[in-house]
Design a protein around this motif. Structure first.
Motif, PDB file in Angstrom:
ATOM      1  N   VAL A  80      95.239  11.168  73.160  1.00 43.14           N
ATOM      2  CA  VAL A  80      94.190  10.291  73.682  1.00 43.14           C
ATOM      3  C   VAL A  80      93.734  10.796  75.049  1.00 43.14           C
ATOM      4  CG1 VAL A  80      93.541   7.925  74.297  1.00 43.14           C
ATOM      5  CG2 VAL A  80      95.224   8.326  72.483  1.00 43.14           C
ATOM      6  N   LEU A  81      92.413  10.894  75.214  1.00 38.74           N
ATOM      7  CA  LEU A  81      91.816  11.270  76.497  1.00 38.74           C
ATOM      8  C   LEU A  81      90.873  10.164  76.940  1.00 38.74           C
ATOM      9  CD1 LEU A  81      91.064  13.182  78.829  1.00 38.74           C
ATOM     10  CD2 LEU A  81      89.390  14.262  77.294  1.00 38.74           C
ATOM     11  N   PRO A  82      91.269   9.351  77.939  1.00 31.93           N
ATOM     12  CA  PRO A  82      90.330   8.390  78.521  1.00 31.93           C
ATOM     13  C   PRO A  82      89.560   9.093  79.642  1.00 31.93           C
ATOM     14  CG  PRO A  82      92.658   7.741  78.822  1.00 31.93           C
ATOM     15  CD  PRO A  82      92.610   9.198  78.497  1.00 31.93           C
ATOM     16  N   ALA A  83      88.239   8.972  79.660  1.00 32.95           N
ATOM     17  CA  ALA A  83      87.449   9.679  80.664  1.00 32.95           C
ATOM     18  C   ALA A  83      86.105   8.990  80.829  1.00 32.95           C
ATOM     19  CB  ALA A  83      87.260  11.149  80.268  1.00 32.95           C
ATOM     20  N   SER A  84      85.360   9.435  81.814  1.00 33.05           N
ATOM     21  CA  SER A  84      84.016   8.920  82.041  1.00 33.05           C
ATOM     22  C   SER A  84      82.998   9.772  81.294  1.00 33.05           C
ATOM     23  CB  SER A  84      83.700   8.942  83.543  1.00 33.05           C
ATOM     24  OG  SER A  84      83.621  10.292  83.999  1.00 33.05           O
TER      25      SER A  84
END
Length: 451
Positions: free
Chosen positions: A216-220
């Motif tokens: 999982v990659l949370p990013a803007s």
């Protein structure tokens, strides 16, 4: 004790990977020991339950351990990301900080005491009377005085007691951000692996995903577009990625389309949350759609004059240094303007970002999406400039994939915009710039800063 349920989960998964930091793996059994050491450190420094402590750190093993120890000690915690520009003295003064805790570059503890400082604010008394640890998150203050949002951690942590999917997550969002806190707590509560970053450039993120098989990659959206522009995603094996969560600003439809092409098989999820409310559960209408449902069992939503309002059980108690933003019934005006299609919402932008051109409203993200459809445009940031007759005009800073003359770029952008937008939304000024020129240290587009 506040975290008994969490520490019990650590014990049950003592041999599982908990944290990756500087290419070293800390397992849950070791993290438990670090929490015990951090608890002893707080005691040695005379940190009592109920006092307000500042924690200047990032997601290192000892930083996480010290944060958990302070929660367990029922402290009220002011996290500050170690490399972020912030007026720490002002934060300490406003929050009545009695101890400035830090975690040094070698992951050792530090502490500076402020003798005689005790919590007197009414919300602090409320937390202490309930025996609850607290969390204070300060806004950046880029558009005014930073405001301190005061949360009860009993409320914020409650949702993590429900077991969910075990995942290996990148900690892209910062240590003092509600999204960063949410990422860390979700991962730890479900005995996943917190994969930390030494820096947040595209190459470092891709290396971390590849080496530690992040899921999982949370990013803007701003960072994800920079990732596309860099081409780094094509140089690494990112096959472990299952989910990319994006939040903190509006996602241009054109960028989402490019991301789907670059990451086939990855699920894209739009998250939604605010410092004042916490992070909400959402559901995207589709992988390539910017329409979402927002809510969950702890949240209510309504739309008033196209503005989203939310009532949440996990809402902050209030601002430390500003009037309460909640109405008499507990509703919070998010200032986010939305389109509505039944139960689905589409975010158009913050009211503060709207450009007023002769009385007409222009949403920067809408114009950016149209510009990004033009060949050779890698990135676009739409801002405003004062105009004596119209109030403002629309200005676009664009980044190119390949070198091209400015007159040619301007001609093609304007021709395309005229086919898609009314005249008042078309950029009057178009400039070439580096894609990172208007990116904040929190990887959001800066629309109101001087160029």
């Amino acid at each position: 004790m506040p975290l008994t349920w969490l520490l019990d989960r650590f014990r049950a998964h003592a041999d599982d990977d908990a944290i990756v930091w500087r290419d070293e793996i800390t397992r849950y059994g070791e993290l438990l020991e670090r929490v015990e050491n951090a608890t002893a450190f707080l005691q040695s420094q005379g940190v009592r339950s109920g006092q307000v402590v500042m924690l200047d750190a990032d997601f290192s093993p000892n930083a996480i351990a010290l944060l958990l120890a302070a929660m367990q000690n029922r402290n009220i915690i002011v996290p500050v990301a170690s490399h972020v520009t912030a007026d720490r003295d002002k934060y300490a003064r406003l929050a009545e900080v009695s101890h400035r805790l830090s975690v040094h570059v070698d992951d050792s503890f530090g502490c500076i005491a402020e003798p005689g400082v005790e919590p007197t604010h009414e919300m602090f008394r409320q937390l202490n009377a309930a025996g609850s640890p607290g969390l204070i998150l300060f806004s950046s203050g880029s558009t005014g005085e930073p405001k301190g949002a005061v949360h009860s951690l009993d409320f914020l942590l409650n949702k993590f007691k429900v077991s969910r999917h075990t995942q290996r997550m990148i900690t892209f969002l910062l240590f003092d951000h509600i999204g960063g806190f949410n990422t860390m707590m979700y991962t730890l509560a479900n005995h996943g692996c917190v994969i930390t970053l030494e820096s947040r450039d595209a190459a470092t993120v891709c290396r971390a995903v590849e080496k530690y098989r992040a899921e999982v990659l949370p990013a803007s959206p701003t960072f994800l577009n920079l990732l596309l522009v860099s081409g780094e995603y094509a140089k690494h094996d990112l096959s472990s990625l299952k989910i990319i969560n994006y939040a903190t600003e509006v996602m241009p439809a054109a960028t989402l389309e490019r991301l789907n092409a670059a990451f086939p098989g990855v699920t894209f999820r739009q998250s939604y949350g605010m410092t004042e409310l916490g992070i909400m559960r959402t559901q995207s209408r589709g992988n390539d759609s910017t329409w979402i449902r927002v809510g969950g069992e702890d949240y209510q939503t309504r739309v008033v004059d196209s503005i989203l309002h939310i009532k949440a059980k996990s809402s902050m108690l209030g601002y430390l240094n500003a009037p309460s933003p909640f109405d008499a019934e507990g509703w919070f005006n998010t200032q986010d303007e939305v389109e509505v299609d039944g139960e689905w919402l589409k975010f158009k932008g913050r009211k503060s970002d709207i450009i007023n051109v002769g009385g007409e409203k222009v949403y920067p993200a809408e114009v950016e999406t149209v510009i990004l459809e033009v060949d050779n445009i890698a990135d676009a940031t739409v801002t405003k400039e004062a105009h004596p007759m119209l109030g403002h005009i629309v200005v676009a800073d664009v980044t190119l994939h390949a070198e091209e003359s400015l007159p040619s770029v301007i001609k093609r952008i304007r021709q395309h915009c005229f086919s898609k937008l009314p005249p008042y939304k078309i950029p009057v000024k178009i400039r070439l710039s580096d894609a990172s020129a208007r990116v904040s240290e929190r990887f959001k587009k800066q629309r109101n800063e001087p160029r």
